[in-house]
Design an enzyme around this catalytic site. Sequence first.
Site, PDB file in Angstrom:
ATOM      1  N   LYS A  53       6.224  -3.660   6.275  1.00  0.00           N
ATOM      2  CA  LYS A  53       4.907  -3.628   6.540  1.00  0.00           C
ATOM      3  C   LYS A  53       5.212  -5.933   5.637  1.00  0.00           C
ATOM      4  O   LYS A  53       4.788  -6.383   7.152  1.00  0.00           O
ATOM      5  CB  LYS A  53       4.442  -3.880   5.428  1.00  0.00           C
ATOM      6  CG  LYS A  53       3.918  -2.908   5.579  1.00  0.00           C
ATOM      7  CD  LYS A  53       2.709  -1.803   4.551  1.00  0.00           C
ATOM      8  CE  LYS A  53       2.384  -0.371   5.047  1.00  0.00           C
ATOM      9  NZ  LYS A  53       1.616   0.026   3.648  1.00  0.00           N
ATOM     10  N   GLN A  97       0.222  -1.361  -2.503  1.00  0.00           N
ATOM     11  CA  GLN A  97       0.911   0.105  -1.821  1.00  0.00           C
ATOM     12  C   GLN A  97       0.135   1.197  -2.948  1.00  0.00           C
ATOM     13  O   GLN A  97       0.882   0.494  -3.634  1.00  0.00           O
ATOM     14  CB  GLN A  97       2.429  -0.093  -1.972  1.00  0.00           C
ATOM     15  CG  GLN A  97       2.559   0.858  -0.933  1.00  0.00           C
ATOM     16  CD  GLN A  97       2.748   0.556   0.236  1.00  0.00           C
ATOM     17  OE1 GLN A  97       1.706   0.212   1.172  1.00  0.00           O
ATOM     18  NE2 GLN A  97       2.500   2.486   0.494  1.00  0.00           N
ATOM     19  N   ASP A 120      -6.305  -3.044   4.091  1.00  0.00           N
ATOM     20  CA  ASP A 120      -6.370  -1.491   4.368  1.00  0.00           C
ATOM     21  C   ASP A 120      -8.140  -0.710   3.834  1.00  0.00           C
ATOM     22  O   ASP A 120      -8.099   0.036   4.992  1.00  0.00           O
ATOM     23  CB  ASP A 120      -6.080  -1.075   3.219  1.00  0.00           C
ATOM     24  CG  ASP A 120      -4.019  -0.859   2.821  1.00  0.00           C
ATOM     25  OD1 ASP A 120      -4.070  -0.943   3.514  1.00  0.00           O
ATOM     26  OD2 ASP A 120      -4.060  -0.263   1.754  1.00  0.00           O
TER      27      ASP A 120
END
Length: 283
Positions: A53, A97, A120
Amino acid sequence: MTARILDGNALAQTLRADFKKRAEALATRGNRPGLAVILVGEDAASQVYVRNKVNACVQAGFHSEKLTYAPDVEARVVLAKIAELNADPRIHGILVQLPLPKHFDVDAVLKAISPEKDVDGFHAENVGALMQGHPRFIPCTPYGIMQFLADAGIDLKGKEAVVLGRSNIVGKPMAMLLMQASATVTVCHSQTRDLAFHTRRADVLVAALGKARFVTADMVKPGAVVIDVGINRLPDGKLCGDVDFGPVSAIASAITPVPGGVGPMTITMLLANTLEAAEREAR
Ligand code: NDP
């Protein structure tokens, strides 16, 4: 019929080239898109995802920050950092994460991220907005799949779409997006009776179970579009999806491979969400 292979790497490359131009345009006005990624612990897969990422951000010309914490860090330390990032004008997207170590309240952490920076799309406010049909951030994996379908010119109106899996990250938002695109959607899960009855009716089949080669050719309608979200590691160390790729690609009209399908698109849509947040702020 031999299926058209939907190439996630190629589509991701095209999209990222466009994102890079848009990021530069923003940067010249002092608004370079910025993503902060928080990693707690030493989970090997999470480390790889975070590295990918951050690299994707750098290659697209985004500002990126990686914040790593020991597995036993106190939750309040991470929550304080999130509060700091919420107020940081260089940061447009914040990602924690998952999974987090057991002593974390995951819902509390996701709730602490400002909904305006929740790239997200997991914050309850953003889940609600998606449900109501005016999303602020679409969760990256289903967002990438919708891009795939649009890019391949697949009209979803009136189609039978079957989603295998009902997770908050993939299955549920996927079903919502397909429904909003006017498909008739069925969601299957571990308690579904006669799964193959449903899958055989699917014009568009999305497999997100996490079971290696679970979807076999006899479960697929000839000519179906098959999207394989699964990432499974075989005993020989190779990756495979939830779909038995060889035999299914012989009867489907289009299929995503694993690796090289949905995976690269997921990271690409994280960039898209970060960029969109920066563009919204710059308006
Ligand atoms: P979860 O484990 O959260 O959800 C799996 C879902 O599959 C559950 O709803 C479960 O049902 C259902 N399921 C499991 N076994 C069966 C079965 N035998 N029959 C029917 N349904 C079943 O997984 P995720 O949604 O997070 O991820 C799914 C897969 O996609 C994983 O392989 C993951 O690694 C991969 N993934 C890939 C991404 C990418 O970028 N390519 C991104 C995110 C995930 P129930 O709810 O009843 O338990």
